[in-house]
Design a protein around this motif. Structure first.
Motif, mmCIF file in Angstrom:
data_model
loop_
_atom_site.group_PDB
_atom_site.id
_atom_site.type_symbol
_atom_site.label_atom_id
_atom_site.label_comp_id
_atom_site.label_asym_id
_atom_site.label_seq_id
_atom_site.Cartn_x
_atom_site.Cartn_y
_atom_site.Cartn_z
ATOM 1 N N TYR A 97 0.842 -1.201 0.000
ATOM 2 C CA TYR A 97 0.000 0.000 0.000
ATOM 3 C C TYR A 97 0.869 1.239 0.000
ATOM 4 C CZ TYR A 97 -3.832 -3.133 0.762
ATOM 5 O OH TYR A 97 -4.735 -4.139 0.584
ATOM 6 N N ASP A 99 -1.499 5.946 2.290
ATOM 7 C CA ASP A 99 -2.717 5.215 2.621
ATOM 8 C C ASP A 99 -2.588 4.363 3.878
ATOM 9 O OD1 ASP A 99 -3.748 6.315 0.369
ATOM 10 O OD2 ASP A 99 -3.844 4.476 -0.802
ATOM 11 N N ILE A 127 -5.488 3.132 6.784
ATOM 12 C CA ILE A 127 -5.786 1.719 7.034
ATOM 13 C C ILE A 127 -5.645 1.405 8.524
ATOM 14 C CG2 ILE A 127 -5.017 -0.641 6.572
ATOM 15 C CD1 ILE A 127 -4.232 0.306 3.755
ATOM 16 N N THR A 148 -9.691 0.153 -1.765
ATOM 17 C CA THR A 148 -8.384 0.668 -1.364
ATOM 18 C C THR A 148 -7.501 0.718 -2.608
ATOM 19 O OG1 THR A 148 -7.768 -1.598 -0.740
ATOM 20 C CG2 THR A 148 -8.469 -0.118 1.025
ATOM 21 N N HIS A 153 -11.758 -4.591 -1.693
ATOM 22 C CA HIS A 153 -11.042 -5.170 -0.560
ATOM 23 C C HIS A 153 -12.038 -5.605 0.500
ATOM 24 C CE1 HIS A 153 -7.034 -4.652 1.858
ATOM 25 N NE2 HIS A 153 -7.527 -5.869 1.945
#
Length: 619
Positions: free
Chosen positions: A190, A194, A198, A216, A230
């Motif tokens: 990721y 981000d 999360i 995502t 996701h």
């Protein structure tokens, strides 16, 4: 030419029309046209809705103008529960506004009723094409769902957020080997910006609810990103199960389908085959992102495929596209087979036209017997199932548009031939007719023969027939110069051109009609003349406004119910001296303008002619 290929599966059609004789006639012709078609009929929307709940219907064919609820109301009801059921509006009400509303409401096809039985072959073809497209799309959707499920990436993370299991699909999504991911932290896949979201939002939601689903942004090993569907769920042992699906292609397909709706509307409005080809090529290039594509049309006289339009990228790769003679190349192979052909690498295909072509991937989609749409790429295996499906959708819309253009062009040719014929007949008969009339006048002065009065009457009727025949042919030629026309002023002018005797005209209209003034004058004069001739001595006519047009009514003897269906047929007349062209001319002029001319009873029991779907304004 080649025979079209089609599925052998039966097709159950529900035809809805409030004219019982018409639905029976349509059912007979459709079932005769193709043995796969079975037609059920109803005369009301309510019965049709009930029938849809009782039986498996493959396609609905509906009229527009029906008592209680019209065809668009019915379409909206169908679309609520059956968004994918093919629905064809088959109607005599043919305005651009109705067509636009039907497209907005999700109609599959729109076909205006014509005279003659040829239209039923066209309707049968539209039904079969719509059902086959719907079945193909349903099959493709089922296949797509299966593929999506099989390709879902699945991983399991421990309490520290480290991968303890990933399947092959999961590793492939991110561009890693499975071994590389085992033991790595989830932040590996990721973007840095981000990971905080999360940690602080998504993971707490999973711990609180046991499940989370959303979108995502995944980070691949090569640094590229993609949008992922996701899903996260916790296990009894505190592990985290991750299911990921790359939605990039799904989002692209959805966006492409949405954009193709505007392409379909543009194709419906296209006036030439060249315009249809240009719209289709631009859609494949811009919406489907296939820059090298072009359309070849079939030249029946020379039995070859001739390039019509192509993209700049096509010319960069292969130069100006060639003409394919009968049997040449993959293009002709697809055209002759009537089936799309997809080649991942034509370098190994002996059917390729040019052995030295830089094209590797080739997609050839026939446009029935009208041509073929070619798509190429210098990369091998460039077209996946989604590409093929979307390109076939464009081709299906283009084929339907080409069919409509050909039909309209043939109608124009027929109108032109009719006009030429009547001009020649009128001109060639006019001279001997004038000679006969002149000789008759001389004979009447020279002798007192009782038979000469009958000759005079016959010659006068012949002259009237010639005038009406010429006016009828001219009325059907769609050459208009529309402008706002004050209806009251024009009615008074027309009244002065008709032999009215003791008849009276009342004008009760406050509007201007957007029309070709000379054609509208012909229409009104014919309506006035018909009322004076059939309404009786001292008949009173009234011209008034409607919400979407105007009317001409009289207080005469009226028209029998049995005659209302045939009163506009040319040659029909209840008067011994009538030619039967007057109301036919009025109907032709209304049709050319896109208006709907109807006959009903006036408030006083006479005849009332209503003209609907006009463009009007307050004067």
């Amino acid at each position: 030419m080649h025979p079209s290929t089609a599925t052998s599966e039966s097709i159950r059609v529900l035809h809805v029309d409030d004219e019982p004789d018409l639905v029976d006639l349509v059912a007979t012709f459709l079932e005769r046209e193709d043995e796969r078609l079975t037609v059920e009929t109803t005369s009301t929307v309510a019965d049709a809705v009930a029938r849809l709940d009782e039986a498996d219907i493959d396609c609905v064919v509906s009229d527009y103008e029906m008592p209680g609820r019209n065809g668009l109301d019915f379409l909206e009801t169908v679309r609520t529960d059956r968004p994918d059921l093919p629905f064809i509006l088959f109607t005599g009400k043919g305005s651009e506004e109705i067509a636009s509303d039907a497209i907005s409401a999700g109609v599959t096809d729109y076909l205006q009723k014509e005279t003659g039985t040829e239209q039923y072959a066209l309707l049968a073809n539209r039904v079969i094409n719509a059902v086959e497209r719907a079945r193909a799309e349903q099959a493709e959707q089922r296949q797509l769902r299966a593929i999506e499920t099989a390709h879902e990436g699945i991983s399991i993370l421990n309490a520290d957020g480290e991968f303890i299991y990933v399947n092959e699909a999961y590793a492939d999504l991110y561009g890693y080997d499975r071994e590389e991911m085992i033991g790595a932290h989830w932040s590996l896949i990721y973007p840095d910006q981000d990971t905080r979201s999360i940690r602080e939002t998504i993971l707490p939601a999973v711990r609180a609810n046991g499940f989370w689903r959303g979108e995502t942004t995944g980070l691949r090993a090569d640094g590229s990103t993609f949008v992922e569907d996701h899903r996260l769920a916790t296990t009894d042992h505190g592990e985290l199960v991750c299911t990921v699906l790359d939605t990039t292609e799904q989002r692209r397909q959805k966006r492409a389908i949405e954009e193709l709706h505007s392409t379909a509307r543009a194709l419906i409005q296209a006036e030439t085959a060249e315009a249809v080809a240009e719209i289709a090529v631009a859609a494949v290039r811009d919406i489907l992102d296939m820059p090298a594509n072009g359309v070849h049309r079939y030249d029946e006289s020379d039995d070859r495929l001739v390039p019509v339009t192509w993209t700049d990228r096509t010319e960069e790769l292969v130069g100006e596209p060639p003409v394919f003679e009968s049997g040449e190349g993959i293009a002709w192979e697809a055209f002759a087979a009537g089936e799309p052909l997809v080649h991942d690498d034509i370098a190994t295909n002996e059917s390729r036209y040019n052995p030295d072509t830089p094209i590797r991937s080739q997609l050839a989609i026939p446009l029935d017997d009208r041509g073929v749409h070619l798509v190429g790429s210098p990369e091998p295996a460039a077209f996946d199932e989604t590409d093929v499906s979307l390109a076939k959708t464009v081709a299906a819309h283009a084929t339907a548009a080409l069919e409509r253009v050909e039909r309209e062009r043939e109608l124009t040719r027929q109108n032109d031939r009719l006009a030429t014929f009547t001009d020649v007949v009128s001109h060639d008969l006019r001279n001997p007719l004038n000679v006969a009339i002149g000789r008759l006048e001389m004979a009447q002065k020279a002798c007192d023969c009782p038979h000469l009065a009958d000759v005079d009457q016959a010659l006068t009727r012949t002259e009237t027939l010639l005038d009406d025949l010429h006016a009828f042919a001219r009325a059907g030629i769609a050459t208009l110069d529309p402008e706002p026309v004050d209806l009251t002023t024009l009615c008074r002018t027309c009244w002065g051109h008709v032999e009215t005797g003791e008849a009276t005209l009342i004008t009760d209209t406050q509007q201007a009609v957007h029309a070709d003034e000379s054609r509208l004058q012909e229409l009104l004069e014919n309506l006035f003349r018909n009322a004076v001739e059939h309404g009786g001595d001292g008949v009173t006519l009234t011209a008034g406004d409607l919400e979407d047009g105007f009317y001409v009514a009289d207080d005469g003897v009226g028209i029998a119910d049995a005659d209302k269906d045939v009163v506009f047929d040319y040659g029909y007349s209840t008067s011994r001296d009538g030619t039967g062209f007057g109301l036919s001319i009025a109907r032709e002029i209304a049709d050319v303008h896109g208006w709907d001319l109807r006959v009903t009873d006036s408030e006083t029991g006479g005849a009332r002619f209503e003209i609907h779907d006009t463009e009007t304004s307050e004067r």
